[in-house]
Scaffold this motif. Structure first.
Motif, mmCIF file in Angstrom:
data_model
loop_
_atom_site.group_PDB
_atom_site.id
_atom_site.type_symbol
_atom_site.label_atom_id
_atom_site.label_comp_id
_atom_site.label_asym_id
_atom_site.label_seq_id
_atom_site.Cartn_x
_atom_site.Cartn_y
_atom_site.Cartn_z
ATOM 1 N N GLU A 47 0.695 6.818 -7.914
ATOM 2 C CA GLU A 47 -0.430 6.908 -6.979
ATOM 3 C C GLU A 47 -0.320 8.105 -6.041
ATOM 4 O OE1 GLU A 47 -4.178 5.730 -5.669
ATOM 5 O OE2 GLU A 47 -3.001 5.287 -7.473
ATOM 6 N N GLU A 48 0.899 8.486 -5.667
ATOM 7 C CA GLU A 48 1.041 9.658 -4.809
ATOM 8 C C GLU A 48 0.514 10.904 -5.515
ATOM 9 O OE1 GLU A 48 4.422 12.321 -2.447
ATOM 10 O OE2 GLU A 48 5.042 10.869 -3.968
ATOM 11 N N ARG A 75 -1.620 11.073 -8.018
ATOM 12 C CA ARG A 75 -3.077 10.985 -8.233
ATOM 13 C C ARG A 75 -3.832 11.326 -6.949
ATOM 14 N NH1 ARG A 75 -7.604 7.419 -8.500
ATOM 15 N NH2 ARG A 75 -6.521 5.845 -7.257
ATOM 16 N N GLN A 76 -3.357 10.823 -5.818
ATOM 17 C CA GLN A 76 -4.040 11.105 -4.564
ATOM 18 C C GLN A 76 -3.943 12.583 -4.196
ATOM 19 O OE1 GLN A 76 -6.083 9.242 -2.846
ATOM 20 N NE2 GLN A 76 -5.796 7.547 -4.293
ATOM 21 N N GLU A 114 -7.078 15.071 -3.705
ATOM 22 C CA GLU A 114 -7.201 15.900 -2.503
ATOM 23 C C GLU A 114 -7.479 17.361 -2.870
ATOM 24 O OE1 GLU A 114 -4.045 17.452 0.833
ATOM 25 O OE2 GLU A 114 -4.041 15.297 0.385
ATOM 26 N N THR A 156 -10.680 7.718 -10.439
ATOM 27 C CA THR A 156 -10.699 9.037 -9.817
ATOM 28 C C THR A 156 -12.079 9.667 -9.877
ATOM 29 O OG1 THR A 156 -8.361 9.479 -10.256
ATOM 30 C CG2 THR A 156 -9.803 11.396 -10.014
ATOM 31 N N GLU A 196 -14.526 8.351 -7.355
ATOM 32 C CA GLU A 196 -14.284 8.853 -6.008
ATOM 33 C C GLU A 196 -14.739 10.300 -5.863
ATOM 34 O OE1 GLU A 196 -10.604 9.420 -2.796
ATOM 35 O OE2 GLU A 196 -10.372 8.059 -4.509
#
Length: 275
Positions: A83-84, A86-87, A91, A165, A168
């Protein structure tokens, strides 16, 4: 020439300043530029501050930066199960969308991640055999089947992340009226496949998310026998919002159109490619 942009990919190792590249592109008759993911923040600022440019599309993730986890922006996986990562990928891509709004670009081209971050060993072997002129090897069918197996086994873990993703990113892009273009990919582990593209596009209106056809990618992956290259335009062509046109030699892409061995006429005339 009509509406045709030249990618900053061509500027690499040719121009020290992107403003000089932009002037050259205009002299060649191109109506705009596509700014790709190799452009640094400094080069981007220099370009936009020096010469007036028309930028119909940006290629995410740009500008090129090093993320907090040490990875470069283009190596981050938008479909990562971590998850880190992917985020961080989201960003970086949102930054591209923000830039699209600033330069009034109509679209942002997306690589939507992959089933893992690395090419399958079976695909590496296929490429070696192709390049070495051994495409009649008895290994070929088994290697192709191994690629299919590995992707089918891994996709249930990664594709839902890619879909999450995309929702979003599409929500972010819709604030600016920027469309997202899902590009067909150069490696088999990458997302989306043809069937995945169809599924994703079904969840969004055409003005929000479309298909971005990369001729060279489709040609190469077709030569490796991993996809029917004509399926892309035949089944997804009606949602196409843009295209990357480049030639291939063997399975090497990014040649100027006409400087490779792709059958361009077949893409226009073959009934296999028609919707």
């Amino acid at each position: 020439m009509g509406e045709a942009s030249l990618s900053t990919m061509w500027a690499q190792r040719r121009f020290e300043k992107l403003s000089d590249f932009a002037t050259t592109a205009k002299g060649y008759g191109f109506s705009g530029l596509e700014i790709n993911y190799s452009v640094t923040p400094e080069s981007l600022e220099e370009l936009l501050a020096t010469v007036p440019v028309n930028v119909p599309s940006l290629h995410a993730p740009m500008p090129r930066v090093q993320a907090k986890n040490g990875q470069w922006s283009e190596d981050l996986n938008l479909a990562a199960v971590d998850e880190e990562e992917r985020q961080l990928a989201i960003e970086c891509t949102k930054t591209t969308i923000d830039w699209a709004a600033k330069v009034k670009a109509k679209a942002v081209v997306l690589h939507l991640g992959g089933v893992g971050n690395d090419m399958f060993d079976a695909e590496k072997r296929l490429r070696i055999l192709f390049d070495s002129g051994k495409w009649d090897s008895e290994e070929i069918p088994a290697l192709q089947e191994e690629c299919h197996r590995l992707r089918a086994e891994g996709a249930p873990n990664y594709f839902p992340k890619a879909k999450e993703t995309l929702h979003e990113l599409a929500a972010h892009a819709s604030r600016y009226g920027v469309a997202l273009g899902l590009e067909d990919r150069y490696h088999y582990h990458e997302i989306p496949s043809i069937d995945e593209t169809l599924e994703l596009l079904d969840e969004f209106p055409p003005e929000a998310v479309g298909y971005w056809h990369d001729m060279g990618h489709a040609e190469v992956i077709g030569r490796l026998g991993l996809y029917d290259k004509y399926r892309w335009l035949r089944e997804v062509g009606s949602r196409c919002i843009g295209s990357h046109l480049h030639d291939v030699t063997g399975i090497g892409d990014h040649r100027a159109p006409g400087n490779g061995d792709a059958d361009w006429d077949a893409w226009h005339t073959s009934p296999l490619a028609q919707p």
